[in-house]
Design a protein around this motif. Structure first.
Motif, PDB file in Angstrom:
ATOM      1  N   ASP A  59       0.747  -1.299  -0.127  1.00  0.00           N
ATOM      2  CA  ASP A  59      -0.101  -0.080  -0.044  1.00  0.00           C
ATOM      3  C   ASP A  59       0.872   1.248   0.128  1.00  0.00           C
ATOM      4  O   ASP A  59       0.699   2.383  -0.795  1.00  0.00           O
ATOM      5  CB  ASP A  59      -0.806  -0.118   1.141  1.00  0.00           C
ATOM      6  CG  ASP A  59      -2.295   0.554   0.968  1.00  0.00           C
ATOM      7  OD1 ASP A  59      -2.648   0.709  -0.267  1.00  0.00           O
ATOM      8  OD2 ASP A  59      -3.075   0.843   2.014  1.00  0.00           O
ATOM      9  N   ARG A 114     -10.265 -10.234  -1.350  1.00  0.00           N
ATOM     10  CA  ARG A 114      -9.903  -9.319  -0.007  1.00  0.00           C
ATOM     11  C   ARG A 114      -8.935  -8.153  -0.387  1.00  0.00           C
ATOM     12  O   ARG A 114      -9.101  -7.212  -0.308  1.00  0.00           O
ATOM     13  CB  ARG A 114      -9.732  -9.906   1.190  1.00  0.00           C
ATOM     14  CG  ARG A 114      -9.971  -9.408   2.390  1.00  0.00           C
ATOM     15  CD  ARG A 114      -9.660 -10.408   3.635  1.00  0.00           C
ATOM     16  NE  ARG A 114      -8.240 -10.508   3.795  1.00  0.00           N
ATOM     17  CZ  ARG A 114      -7.650 -11.323   4.496  1.00  0.00           C
ATOM     18  NH1 ARG A 114      -8.265 -12.660   4.657  1.00  0.00           N
ATOM     19  NH2 ARG A 114      -6.352 -11.473   4.632  1.00  0.00           N
ATOM     20  N   ARG A 126      -7.801  -7.258  -3.496  1.00  0.00           N
ATOM     21  CA  ARG A 126      -8.118  -6.442  -4.607  1.00  0.00           C
ATOM     22  C   ARG A 126      -9.108  -5.195  -4.056  1.00  0.00           C
ATOM     23  O   ARG A 126      -8.821  -4.151  -4.697  1.00  0.00           O
ATOM     24  CB  ARG A 126      -8.757  -7.335  -5.660  1.00  0.00           C
ATOM     25  CG  ARG A 126      -7.963  -7.975  -6.591  1.00  0.00           C
ATOM     26  CD  ARG A 126      -8.003  -7.865  -7.967  1.00  0.00           C
ATOM     27  NE  ARG A 126      -6.993  -8.884  -8.480  1.00  0.00           N
ATOM     28  CZ  ARG A 126      -7.027 -10.147  -9.055  1.00  0.00           C
ATOM     29  NH1 ARG A 126      -8.331 -10.588  -8.966  1.00  0.00           N
ATOM     30  NH2 ARG A 126      -6.206 -10.562  -9.701  1.00  0.00           N
ATOM     31  N   ALA A 127      -9.609  -5.657  -3.194  1.00  0.00           N
ATOM     32  CA  ALA A 127     -10.599  -4.626  -2.562  1.00  0.00           C
ATOM     33  C   ALA A 127      -9.926  -3.690  -1.711  1.00  0.00           C
ATOM     34  O   ALA A 127     -10.483  -2.359  -1.881  1.00  0.00           O
ATOM     35  CB  ALA A 127     -11.501  -5.233  -1.624  1.00  0.00           C
ATOM     36  N   ALA A 128      -8.868  -3.873  -1.193  1.00  0.00           N
ATOM     37  CA  ALA A 128      -8.006  -3.012  -0.507  1.00  0.00           C
ATOM     38  C   ALA A 128      -7.211  -2.185  -1.762  1.00  0.00           C
ATOM     39  O   ALA A 128      -6.179  -1.274  -1.227  1.00  0.00           O
ATOM     40  CB  ALA A 128      -7.014  -3.736   0.041  1.00  0.00           C
ATOM     41  N   GLY A 129      -7.509  -2.527  -3.107  1.00  0.00           N
ATOM     42  CA  GLY A 129      -6.686  -1.671  -4.016  1.00  0.00           C
ATOM     43  C   GLY A 129      -5.378  -2.179  -4.549  1.00  0.00           C
ATOM     44  O   GLY A 129      -4.376  -1.287  -4.808  1.00  0.00           O
ATOM     45  N   ILE A 130      -4.750  -3.243  -4.044  1.00  0.00           N
ATOM     46  CA  ILE A 130      -3.597  -3.749  -4.324  1.00  0.00           C
ATOM     47  C   ILE A 130      -3.540  -5.039  -5.618  1.00  0.00           C
ATOM     48  O   ILE A 130      -4.510  -5.561  -5.379  1.00  0.00           O
ATOM     49  CB  ILE A 130      -2.956  -4.439  -3.036  1.00  0.00           C
ATOM     50  CG1 ILE A 130      -2.646  -3.247  -2.036  1.00  0.00           C
ATOM     51  CG2 ILE A 130      -1.573  -5.046  -3.411  1.00  0.00           C
ATOM     52  CD1 ILE A 130      -2.536  -3.721  -0.779  1.00  0.00           C
ATOM     53  N   GLU A 131      -2.754  -4.580  -6.424  1.00  0.00           N
ATOM     54  CA  GLU A 131      -2.765  -5.816  -7.257  1.00  0.00           C
ATOM     55  C   GLU A 131      -2.165  -6.933  -6.881  1.00  0.00           C
ATOM     56  O   GLU A 131      -1.147  -7.051  -5.972  1.00  0.00           O
ATOM     57  CB  GLU A 131      -1.539  -5.300  -8.446  1.00  0.00           C
ATOM     58  CG  GLU A 131      -2.131  -5.428  -9.729  1.00  0.00           C
ATOM     59  CD  GLU A 131      -0.988  -4.701 -10.824  1.00  0.00           C
ATOM     60  OE1 GLU A 131      -0.373  -5.598 -11.628  1.00  0.00           O
ATOM     61  OE2 GLU A 131      -0.926  -3.529 -10.920  1.00  0.00           O
ATOM     62  N   SER A 176       3.179  -4.599  -6.168  1.00  0.00           N
ATOM     63  CA  SER A 176       1.994  -5.533  -6.243  1.00  0.00           C
ATOM     64  C   SER A 176       2.480  -6.819  -5.261  1.00  0.00           C
ATOM     65  O   SER A 176       3.751  -7.317  -4.933  1.00  0.00           O
ATOM     66  CB  SER A 176       1.824  -5.838  -7.724  1.00  0.00           C
ATOM     67  OG  SER A 176       2.954  -6.802  -8.063  1.00  0.00           O
ATOM     68  N   GLY A 228       3.292   0.914  -3.477  1.00  0.00           N
ATOM     69  CA  GLY A 228       2.731   0.747  -4.790  1.00  0.00           C
ATOM     70  C   GLY A 228       3.212  -0.413  -5.286  1.00  0.00           C
ATOM     71  O   GLY A 228       3.203  -0.704  -6.567  1.00  0.00           O
TER      72      GLY A 228
END
Lengths: 144, 512
Positions: free
Chosen positions: A27, A77, A79-84, A32, A30
């Motif tokens: 996070d 879960r 992906r929902a946190a915005g992580i690739e 993945s 940036g």
């Protein structure tokens, strides 16, 4: 430069802690994530004739189970946190396979949880975290 | 999972109550057995007209020699590559979790390393003299080419089912391979083979094992009726193959390789302890192979015994290994052939030779000090041994003459070898059974119960009747299998040449 963090994940509490740490790192920077689920397997074990016959079916079942029960909910879960994120299921010696994945993925680091056992068994057979700390091709973070 | 509790209970009751009812059953079974299977044994072991040479031995020698020449001594050319395959040098890491070459090899080996290596070799040496060892090694080396041929075909023509399981073996390459080549009679041969395979699974793969396991137990612990060992072993086999107690089989499968290693290691130590006798032993082996030094049937007798016991032990040309190997998933049938050619080498050239050397070096065979010729026993059926023993007891005597406690290790080894061979053969027999009668819970249960029944029969029967039938049934499989291999060997050659060419060009590469 965004690079990958390999997380060893087996569904245990320790793995959960490792994942939390890796997610917070990803996070911030940036990066993945590559979630690696290794099924312990030796090509030098001994099988009975019926085990040989069923092996392919079992392997397919085991991989499906790992995918649906462990990895699929996890991916959602993260992906929902915005992580690739991508997931890998491999057979082999856990520590060796983690190292191979880190090399293949050109990863920046490996994150792994430790169970904290310091007993006789761990001394005798070694632990995954301990082995990785010694042989991994990239920096290893061991999450307590 | 037990799906037929009543049937199983009834069968168990028969197994237990039958033997207990009659004390003289051991003798009765043996007599009954000798009379009912005698004609079958007589056909298989009949001599070439006007000679004392059994035609079946000629059949096996000719087969193994033809395959060796036809494939250009592939067992020597591909030996190093076979070891690399087993080591996993050519295995794709992405296929990890599938059966490896190493596992395919060890699983097939645990079916062949059995009492043939311990008891059968003792029989060969005590009848054929030390020279039988020479012919045994020759048969083992030639047999590697036969094994290569049948296992390549087993993989190539197996049936793959939607659920991911596979069925293969001589039955399938006879049907599909013959059809591909436009040769009639494939179905008939497949049915014949399946029948002999079922008999073989009751004989050499079962009764012989139970019989010799009992012989070794009584040899060490003292005499008691054979049916007791039989019932105990039958119950354990029953629990594994019917009751689904897979863990017993898994444990055996893990212990057997260590037992085999321990056996070879102990043999090497005994040979090392008597290093001054090694030269004498080898000169006896070479001289005995070509000269008549008092053995039954002379030099030809040595050859007959050597080939017979080698074929019985490593099963090359018999077709059983083709069933075991065909369950392995591999893109290249040739690789399974290469891996399998190591089996007769390990089984016969290494393990059987160890048994023979220990028996010879420890001086178990009695010779006349004046002439150096071996003395025959009173009946004239075999060479006189120091203790008068034969079969597994002779091997046990030889080992314990140097390492006295080894007889106890040997009991454990013999029981485990017997057990793992039985489990393997129950699988081979079942594959033949389902080929004939189709798959189905009840049909399969009938075979499994019959199999358990023959464990008891084998343990209770005397050596003569059981060994004869066991040999005959195994060799009957080769009678059908070898002609099929002749017809299909051009296909194997095409596969092999294509593989070797791609290996040479670098298309097939090592991983890492």
């Amino acid at each position: 430069m965004a690079s990958k963090i390999v997380v060893g994940y087996d569904g245990s509490e320790a793995a959960e802690r490792a994942l939390d740490f890796a997610m917070s790192r990803a996070d911030l920077s940036g990066n993945s994530l590559v979630i690696a689920h290794v099924l312990e397997w030796s090509p030098y074990s001994f099988l009975t004739p019926s085990e040989v016959e069923e092996r392919h079916r079992r392997r397919t079942e085991e991989m499906q189970r790992a995918e649906t029960a462990i990895l699929a909910p996890l991916t959602a879960r993260i992906r929902a946190a915005g992580i690739e994120v991508e997931t890998l299921i491999r057979y082999g010696h856990t520590a060796e396979t983690m190292c191979r994945i880190a090399t293949e993925q050109d990863a920046a680091m490996i994150v792994i949880g430790r169970t904290g056992h310091s007993g006789f068994a761990a001394r005798l057979f070694g632990s995954v975290a301990g082995t990785l700390a010694q042989v991994a091709p990239v920096p290893v973070v061991i999450v307590p | 999972m037990i799906r037929h509790p009543k049937l199983i209970l009834a069968a168990m009751a028969c197994l237990l109550a039958g033997p207990a009812a009659a004390q003289g059953l051991d003798a009765a079974i043996d007599g009954f057995f000798a009379t009912t299977t005698g004609w079958f044994v007589a056909i298989i072991f009949s001599n070439f007209p006007g000679t004392t040479f059994p035609w079946i031995v000629g059949w096996l020698v000719a087969g193994a020699t033809i395959f060796t020449v036809y494939f250009g001594f592939i067992q020597f050319r591909a030996f190093a590559h076979s070891i690399r395959l087993v080591r996993g040098d050519y295995s794709n890491p992405n296929d990890a979790g599938e059966v490896s070459h190493f596992q395919a090899l060890t699983t097939a080996l645990s079916g062949t390393v059995g009492l043939g290596n311990i008891a059968g070799v003792a029989v060969a040496v005590s009848i054929g003299g030390p020279g039988a060892t020479f012919w045994m090694i020759v048969a083992g080396l030639l047999g590697m080419a036969a094994k290569f041929t049948e296992c390549t075909l087993g993989v190539k023509y197996r049936n793959e089912y939607a659920d991911g399981t596979v069925s293969g073996g001589p039955m399938y390459y006879m049907v599909k391979g013959f059809a591909e080549r436009g040769v009639p009679g494939g179905k008939v041969m497949a049915v014949l083979f399946a029948i002999f395979c079922i008999l073989g699974s009751f004989g050499g793969g079962n009764m012989f094992q139970a019989n010799q396991a009992h012989a070794q137990i009584t040899n060490v612990l003292g005499s008691y009726p054979g049916w007791i060992t039989g019932v105990v072993m039958a119950i354990v086999v029953f629990l594994v193959i019917v009751g689904g107690l897979k863990s017993i089989a898994s444990v055996t499968e893990k212990v057997v390789p260590f037992m085999a290693a321990l056996y070879v290691l102990t043999a090497l130590i005994i040979i090392g302890m008597n290093y001054d006798m090694i030269g004498t032993a080898f000169s006896q082996i070479f001289a005995g192979a070509f000269t008549n030094d008092g053995v039954v049937g002379g030099a030809i007798g040595a050859l007959i015994q050597g080939f017979r016991r080698a074929a019985f032990s490593n099963e090359a040309g018999v077709g059983s290994a083709a069933i075991a190997h065909s369950a392995v998933r591999t893109k290249e049938p040739t690789t399974e052939g290469f891996v399998s050619l190591l089996e007769p080498f390990i089984d016969t050239v290494v393990i059987c030779t160890m048994t023979a050397l220990v028996i010879i070096i420890t001086g178990q065979l009695v010779s006349d000090p004046a002439t150096g010729m071996f003395l025959l026993n009173e009946a004239g059926t075999q060479i006189q041994t120091v203790t008068g023993n034969n079969g597994v007891a002779l091997t046990s005597d030889a080992f314990s003459s140097q390492v006295s406690w080894f007889r106890y290790v040997l009991v454990l080894a013999v029981v485990l070898f017997a057990f793992s061979t039985m489990i393997s053969w129950s699988y081979y027999g079942l594959k033949a059974w389902t080929f004939l009668f189709g798959e189905g819970q009840t049909k399969e249960l009938i075979f499994k119960l019959l199999f358990c029944f023959f464990v008891v029969v084998g343990a209770a029967s005397s050596l003569g009747a059981v060994i004869d039938f066991s040999d005959a049934a195994i060799f009957a499989m080769a009678v059908v299998n070898i002609p099929a291999l002749y017809i299909l060997m051009p296909i194997v050659k095409r596969e092999m040449n294509s593989y070797l060419a791609r290996l040479k060009s670098g298309e097939i590469r090592k991983f890492q």
